[in-house]
Design a protein around this motif. Structure first.
Motif, PDB file in Angstrom:
ATOM      1  N   HIS A 185     -21.177  28.244  27.145  1.00 27.46           N
ATOM      2  CA  HIS A 185     -21.381  29.197  26.054  1.00 27.46           C
ATOM      3  C   HIS A 185     -22.775  29.812  26.022  1.00 27.46           C
ATOM      4  CE1 HIS A 185     -23.806  26.344  23.692  1.00 27.46           C
ATOM      5  NE2 HIS A 185     -22.950  25.403  24.090  1.00 27.46           N
ATOM      6  N   ALA A 186     -22.903  30.806  25.173  1.00 23.16           N
ATOM      7  CA  ALA A 186     -24.161  31.540  24.986  1.00 23.16           C
ATOM      8  C   ALA A 186     -25.058  30.846  23.968  1.00 23.16           C
ATOM      9  CB  ALA A 186     -23.856  32.968  24.508  1.00 23.16           C
ATOM     10  N   PHE A 187     -26.268  31.303  23.904  1.00 21.79           N
ATOM     11  CA  PHE A 187     -27.246  30.944  22.863  1.00 21.79           C
ATOM     12  C   PHE A 187     -27.127  31.976  21.746  1.00 21.79           C
ATOM     13  CE2 PHE A 187     -31.410  31.714  20.965  1.00 21.79           C
ATOM     14  CZ  PHE A 187     -31.902  30.453  20.729  1.00 21.79           C
ATOM     15  N   PRO A 188     -27.186  31.583  20.475  1.00 25.69           N
ATOM     16  CA  PRO A 188     -27.372  30.249  19.925  1.00 25.69           C
ATOM     17  C   PRO A 188     -26.103  29.764  19.235  1.00 25.69           C
ATOM     18  CG  PRO A 188     -28.195  31.865  18.370  1.00 25.69           C
ATOM     19  CD  PRO A 188     -27.486  32.622  19.466  1.00 25.69           C
ATOM     20  N   VAL A 189     -24.989  29.699  19.985  1.00 25.20           N
ATOM     21  CA  VAL A 189     -23.713  29.246  19.437  1.00 25.20           C
ATOM     22  C   VAL A 189     -23.241  28.045  20.261  1.00 25.20           C
ATOM     23  CG1 VAL A 189     -23.161  31.522  18.521  1.00 25.20           C
ATOM     24  CG2 VAL A 189     -22.408  30.923  20.837  1.00 25.20           C
ATOM     25  N   ARG A 204     -34.073  25.028  10.164  1.00 25.53           N
ATOM     26  CA  ARG A 204     -32.676  25.465  10.134  1.00 25.53           C
ATOM     27  C   ARG A 204     -32.502  26.701  10.998  1.00 25.53           C
ATOM     28  NH1 ARG A 204     -31.530  29.294   5.898  1.00 25.53           N
ATOM     29  NH2 ARG A 204     -33.446  29.992   4.880  1.00 25.53           N
ATOM     30  N   ALA A 205     -31.333  26.794  11.620  1.00 22.13           N
ATOM     31  CA  ALA A 205     -31.072  27.865  12.580  1.00 22.13           C
ATOM     32  C   ALA A 205     -30.767  29.198  11.917  1.00 22.13           C
ATOM     33  CB  ALA A 205     -29.912  27.465  13.486  1.00 22.13           C
ATOM     34  N   GLN A 206     -30.253  29.172  10.700  1.00 19.96           N
ATOM     35  CA  GLN A 206     -29.803  30.402  10.051  1.00 19.96           C
ATOM     36  C   GLN A 206     -30.913  31.441   9.927  1.00 19.96           C
ATOM     37  OE1 GLN A 206     -26.434  30.795   9.164  1.00 19.96           O
ATOM     38  NE2 GLN A 206     -27.100  32.909   9.105  1.00 19.96           N
ATOM     39  N   ALA A 236     -30.589  34.419  12.366  1.00 20.72           N
ATOM     40  CA  ALA A 236     -29.353  35.190  12.481  1.00 20.72           C
ATOM     41  C   ALA A 236     -29.584  36.683  12.288  1.00 20.72           C
ATOM     42  CB  ALA A 236     -28.317  34.677  11.488  1.00 20.72           C
ATOM     43  N   ASP A 237     -30.298  37.067  11.233  1.00 23.51           N
ATOM     44  CA  ASP A 237     -30.496  38.492  10.959  1.00 23.51           C
ATOM     45  C   ASP A 237     -31.191  39.203  12.107  1.00 23.51           C
ATOM     46  OD1 ASP A 237     -29.249  38.328   8.520  1.00 23.51           O
ATOM     47  OD2 ASP A 237     -31.106  38.160   7.365  1.00 23.51           O
ATOM     48  N   THR A 286     -19.182  37.853  10.949  1.00 18.80           N
ATOM     49  CA  THR A 286     -19.154  36.715  10.030  1.00 18.80           C
ATOM     50  C   THR A 286     -19.034  35.402  10.803  1.00 18.80           C
ATOM     51  OG1 THR A 286     -18.161  38.047   8.274  1.00 18.80           O
ATOM     52  CG2 THR A 286     -17.876  35.660   8.135  1.00 18.80           C
ATOM     53  N   ALA A 287     -18.168  35.369  11.815  1.00 25.49           N
ATOM     54  CA  ALA A 287     -17.977  34.158  12.594  1.00 25.49           C
ATOM     55  C   ALA A 287     -19.242  33.791  13.366  1.00 25.49           C
ATOM     56  CB  ALA A 287     -16.810  34.335  13.567  1.00 25.49           C
ATOM     57  N   VAL A 288     -19.886  34.788  13.972  1.00 28.70           N
ATOM     58  CA  VAL A 288     -21.087  34.503  14.759  1.00 28.70           C
ATOM     59  C   VAL A 288     -22.208  33.992  13.858  1.00 28.70           C
ATOM     60  CG1 VAL A 288     -22.881  35.530  16.213  1.00 28.70           C
ATOM     61  CG2 VAL A 288     -20.470  36.089  16.615  1.00 28.70           C
ATOM     62  N   ARG A 289     -22.343  34.574  12.670  1.00 27.94           N
ATOM     63  CA  ARG A 289     -23.349  34.075  11.720  1.00 27.94           C
ATOM     64  C   ARG A 289     -23.067  32.625  11.349  1.00 27.94           C
ATOM     65  NH1 ARG A 289     -26.808  37.538   9.224  1.00 27.94           N
ATOM     66  NH2 ARG A 289     -26.517  39.760   9.641  1.00 27.94           N
ATOM     67  N   ARG A 290     -21.809  32.302  11.150  1.00 28.92           N
ATOM     68  CA  ARG A 290     -21.443  30.931  10.797  1.00 28.92           C
ATOM     69  C   ARG A 290     -21.754  29.979  11.946  1.00 28.92           C
ATOM     70  NH1 ARG A 290     -16.553  31.855  10.007  1.00 28.92           N
ATOM     71  NH2 ARG A 290     -15.608  30.956  11.873  1.00 28.92           N
TER      72      ARG A 290
END
Length: 267
Positions: A17-21, A135-137, A140-141, A161-165
């Protein structure tokens, strides 16, 4: 061993998988490829998803060794190994360290050359910022506009939405570790050239991080070493093609894999 999800039976296909998921990135490809006669293995790379963070110094070599250890644990001697973005960097590290385990490779939305100095500085700054925030969130932006294409952001709100989660679910320590590992990666174009096996290069037509020019460099390197090489553009997609246009990625993989398996003699 890394945490993984396995689907289907047949020649082994390992997708990174890719970063950051995490390996949820490949959820839309698992079942179709498994149904098509492949043993699809999607690990969470060290620190991501259900896999523990390595205690070793940040390095793509560590990630590569962990993937091979997981293959060992699953009794997989050789596999088609594909990676998207960071996953592609791990594939290239495996080419350097474990070429005998690779029956063919998929390089999706990634690049073989070095990062320029500003990009390296940005990786290290992000690592520090995420570690400080805990925290990783917080990233995201800043990352979404580069991860997702303009079409996805305009028309596929559920994907954003899914990628942000997925980003928010990752550990800050894993984000920092991976960024530091990617910042010190070597030029991998010579490793691609030395491979000689089947190569598939995928890229999104709206990818601003790994555009068509990067795909062309990897394909040129592969062909220079005699690798049978195919390049596929995924339409209406940015950097995360596997979730932005999953059906097109399934089609590209399922069309290429039988020939790659036959060429490599993978059982």
């Amino acid at each position: 061993m890394l945490h993984y999800i396995e689907t289907g039976t047949g020649p082994a296909v390992v997708l990174l998988h890719a970063f950051p998921v995490d390996s949820a990135l490949w959820a839309s490809q698992r079942r179709p490829l498994g149904t098509a006669g492949f043993r699809v293995i999607t690990p969470d790379l060290p620190g991501f998803g259900g896999s523990p963070l390595s205690p070793l110094a940040p390095s793509l070599d560590v990630m590569a060794d962990e993937v091979v250890a997981t293959m060992d644990g699953l009794g997989v001697e050789r596999a088609i190994v594909g990676g998207l973005s960071m996953g592609g960097y791990v594939v290239m590290a495996m080419l350097r360290r474990h070429p005998d385990r690779m029956a063919g490779i998929v390089l999706a939305d990634t690049k073989g050359g070095l990062d320029p100095a500003p990009a390296i500085a940005n990786r290290l700054a992000m690592a520090d910022a995420v570690q400080a925030a805990g925290r990783a969130q917080v990233i995201a932006d800043a990352m979404i506009p580069n991860l997702l294409g303009t079409t996805t952001r305009a028309e596929r709100g559920e994907v954003e939405t899914a990628v942000r989660r997925w980003i928010g679910a990752q550990r800050a320590g894993a984000i920092a570790w991976a960024q530091r590992a990617m910042a010190v990666r070597p030029d991998s174009l010579p490793d691609i050239a030395a491979f000689g096996g089947p190569v598939l290069v995928l890229y999104g037509d709206e990818d601003v991080l790994s555009p068509a020019s990067e795909a062309a460099l990897m394909a040129e390197a592969a062909r220079s070493g005699g690798s049978p090489t195919q390049v596929v553009e995924i339409p209406r997609s940015g950097h995360l093609t596997a979730v932005e246009n999953p059906d097109a990625v399934v089609h590209a993989l399922s069309s290429w894999l039988p020939g790659a398996v036959g060429h490599s003699g993978l059982a």
